[in-house]
Write an enzyme that holds these catalytic residues in place. Structure first.
Site, PDB file in Angstrom:
ATOM      1  N   GLY A 100      60.307   1.819 -33.593  1.00  0.00           N
ATOM      2  CA  GLY A 100      60.230   1.196 -34.777  1.00  0.00           C
ATOM      3  C   GLY A 100      61.662   0.569 -35.110  1.00  0.00           C
ATOM      4  O   GLY A 100      62.466   1.087 -34.558  1.00  0.00           O
ATOM      5  N   CYS A 127      61.839   6.364 -28.614  1.00  0.00           N
ATOM      6  CA  CYS A 127      62.931   5.537 -29.174  1.00  0.00           C
ATOM      7  C   CYS A 127      62.947   6.228 -30.774  1.00  0.00           C
ATOM      8  O   CYS A 127      63.501   7.061 -30.932  1.00  0.00           O
ATOM      9  CB  CYS A 127      62.700   4.182 -29.168  1.00  0.00           C
ATOM     10  SG  CYS A 127      64.075   3.371 -29.346  1.00  0.00           S
ATOM     11  N   ASP A 272      33.770 -12.020 -25.447  1.00  0.00           N
ATOM     12  CA  ASP A 272      33.403 -10.950 -26.512  1.00  0.00           C
ATOM     13  C   ASP A 272      32.085 -10.851 -27.153  1.00  0.00           C
ATOM     14  O   ASP A 272      31.420  -9.754 -27.261  1.00  0.00           O
ATOM     15  CB  ASP A 272      34.286 -11.285 -27.777  1.00  0.00           C
ATOM     16  CG  ASP A 272      35.887 -11.176 -27.149  1.00  0.00           C
ATOM     17  OD1 ASP A 272      36.043 -10.949 -26.191  1.00  0.00           O
ATOM     18  OD2 ASP A 272      36.707 -11.937 -28.002  1.00  0.00           O
ATOM     19  N   LYS A 414      41.357  -6.837 -24.680  1.00  0.00           N
ATOM     20  CA  LYS A 414      40.365  -7.635 -23.745  1.00  0.00           C
ATOM     21  C   LYS A 414      40.235  -7.368 -22.573  1.00  0.00           C
ATOM     22  O   LYS A 414      39.021  -7.687 -21.942  1.00  0.00           O
ATOM     23  CB  LYS A 414      41.162  -9.067 -24.043  1.00  0.00           C
ATOM     24  CG  LYS A 414      40.517 -10.166 -23.405  1.00  0.00           C
ATOM     25  CD  LYS A 414      39.833 -10.818 -24.742  1.00  0.00           C
ATOM     26  CE  LYS A 414      39.018 -12.191 -24.040  1.00  0.00           C
ATOM     27  NZ  LYS A 414      38.460 -12.896 -25.458  1.00  0.00           N
TER      28      LYS A 414
END
Ligand code: XMP
Length: 558
Positions: A100, A127, A272, A414
């Protein structure tokens, strides 16, 4: 010592999730008309292995989710301030803290909620997520003397850990951090170091691990192995989330949700809605009716092909409505691209609503919403945009009818949708179809849309498509198509001067349509396309190739 997460209403520093302004504009229609919001589906199955990714706003958060799923473990991104119930429904076997942009000492910096620690489940910090772990559990994080950004070599420390199972003693990793951990929390040991980070990896005996680097990016070649070690050796997952298990789960869930009810689904011809319809059809057969509206703005043979697949091959109930004339009338005299979008969207809703109301009682509307459209993020703006991102390609939600939404692909990316489509027997052609905008050819004709221009564009577009497919480049390109400009220019054909249209060919590569690069198509392919268009399409005497990238251009011309 446990330092608590910031108050919920404090400003977060999340980088907004990807979104598409033009698509959003188009979908505003649906929002303004106030369609139903999705009912929350139960996302968990009892025996499905899952982890929760606590999202602290990294630009890579979605990438972490994709990597975890590539390890065949289900995961969801949840905002750092999500309530326990939201996470509990996943039945997670562990947590991952994302990176972040904040610094743990910033006022209002997002921290992890107490319940994460109270579950005593394994945690992998990445991180900023590692700094959160260090900070909340009593370690010390300070601003580093210099930012560490880019490649580094990670050396394993002396303490053995399953996080490094089957990995070499040294490996390249990708760093991107300013702050540094200078004191580990009690009970933690350093497990790895780089030249600039003495504590590049830390861990304790209870499965809490922190990585200062990013395992999710391609620049950390062994990153996926590290994630897999966490999932398999520390969380105890075995990787049972597969396309097959997804299909089986979804079919069960749809049956439970629908019962004896009736479902309608708007088919667009895109992957889709196709996979959505296929899944629902497998679950409930004839209780599903698909509505396919031909808006007259489709490519050549598109309507026939879609009907063929679903009606003849899959034997679905389909209501086919050829509304070409209505759409064309609505577009008469319209030049402004946004007005075109609006007109097409509104007309679609009107046609769809009429067809649905003639069906009598309908309980559910199926939509092909995907995970990137709905990922909850932590800024109010992106929360709002997640709400309006519904079904791109069919143009909006019906309004006056009261039914619940079914969105079986709501948690898929996807590429996962494509895998499911193939596993369900949809053709490669359907599953790998390039994206096609809802307003169709209307936004690829500059200026007013007329029957004549649509015919010209269809013919030119057909040639582009055929040549790209013959050159075996169709799958490599994000989109490839023709645009009919409103420019006319002088040409010469035999002994005659001509005055004809200028067609532009557009082919782009892209990951997600947010940015795109013009494709370096081979000259001989461009030559063939150009030759064929000027010879075979009456009214066109010049072809140009669009060599602009996005940004600053967009993919579509309108
Ligand atoms: P642009 O032109 O904004 O396009 O770079 C990005 C992606 O979105 C598609 N697109 C649309 N899709 N309705 C849609 O369903 C629209 O109004 C629309 N406008 C653009 C475009 O084809 C590309 O994939």
């Amino acid at each position: 010592m446990l330092r608590m997460a910031a108050e919920k209403d404090e400003k977060s520093l999340r980088i907004t999730a990807s979104d598409d302004l033009e698509v959003s504009t188009y979908l505003e229609i649906a929002k303004e008309k106030g369609g139903e919001q999705p009912i929350s589906e139960k996302a968990a199955e009892v025996d499905r292995e899952a982890v929760a990714i606590i999202d602290f706003g990294s630009q890579y958060s979605m990438l972490i989710a994709r990597r975890v799923r590539e390890c065949r473990v289900y995961c969801e991104l949840v905002p750092h301030d999500a309530p326990w119930q939201r996470v509990a429904s996943l039945k997670p076997r562990g947590f991952i803290f994302s990176g972040g942009p904040a610094s743990v000492y910033d006022t209002g910096a997002p921290l992890a909620p107490a319940y994460v620690y109270e579950t005593r489940l394994p945690i992998l910090g990445i991180c900023y997520g590692t700094q959160v772990l260090a900070h909340q559990l009593g370690g010390k994080v300070v601003q580093g003397t210099r930012r560490e950004y880019g490649h580094a070599i990670l050396h394993q420390g002396d303490v053995e850990s399953p996080i490094f199972a089957d990995l070499p003693p040294a490996m390249p990793v990708w760093m991107s951090h300013g702050d540094q951990i200078v004191e580990m929390p009690p009970g933690f040991a350093s497990l790895g170091y780089t030249e600039n980070s003495p504590i590049a990896v830390m861990g304790n005996a209870h499965g809490l691990i922190g990585l200062q680097f990013h395992p999710e990016v391609a620049h950390t070649p062994q990153g996926k192995d590290i994630l897999k070690n966490f999932l398999y050796h520390i969380c105890g997952c075995s990787g049972n989330w597969t396309t097959g298990s997804f299909i089986a789960d979804s079919v069960d869930r749809i049956r439970n949700q629908v019962g004896n009810g009736r479902v309608i689904c708007a088919l667009s011809g895109g992957v889709d809605s196709a996979v959505t319809a296929a899944l629902i059809h497998r679950a409930i057969g004839d209780q599903l009716t698909c509505i396919f509206v031909n808006n007259g703005l489709l490519r050549r043979e598109e309507a026939e092909r879609t009907l063929n697949t679903f009606q003849r091959n899959m034997r679905m109930n389909i209501i086919y409505i050829d509304a070409s004339e209505r759409f064309l009338r609505r577009l008469e005299g319209v030049i402004d691209p946004e007005v075109k979008r609006r007109q097409v969207g509104e007309e679609f809703i009107a046609v769809f609503e009429r067809a649905a109301s003639e069906l009598g009682r309908v309980d559910f509307l199926a939509q092909g919403t995907l995970y990137p459209d709905v990922i909850e993020s932590t800024t109010p703006e992106s929360r709002a945009s997640a709400k309006i991102k519904t079904h791109h390609n069919v143009g909006g939600l019906p309004t006056k009818m009261t039914f619940s939404l079914i969105e079986p692909l709501r948690y898929l990316f996807k590429d996962e949708v494509r895998e499911v489509g193939l596993a369900m027997g949809l053709s490669e052609e359907m599953v790998w179809r390039q994206p096609f905008p809802g307003p169709g050819l209307a936004i690829r004709i500059i200026g007013e849309v007329t029957k004549e221009k649509l015919e010209i564009l269809r013919s030119a577009d057909w040639i582009v498509m055929n040549e790209i497919k013959n050159a075996k480049l169709y799958h490599e390109l994000w989109q490839s198509f023709a645009v009919l400009t409103d420019t006319k220019s002088v040409g010469v054909m035999g002994d005659y001067r001509t005055y004809g249209y200028l067609v532009a060919v557009r082919a782009v590569t892209s990951e997600d349509a947010m940015t795109a690069d013009w494709a370096r198509l081979p000259y001989d392919l461009l030559a063939r396309i150009s030759n064929r268009i000027v010879n075979e399409v009456p009214g066109v005497n010049r072809v140009v190739y669009d060599i602009s990238s996005k940004p600053p251009s967009t993919i579509e011309w309108e």
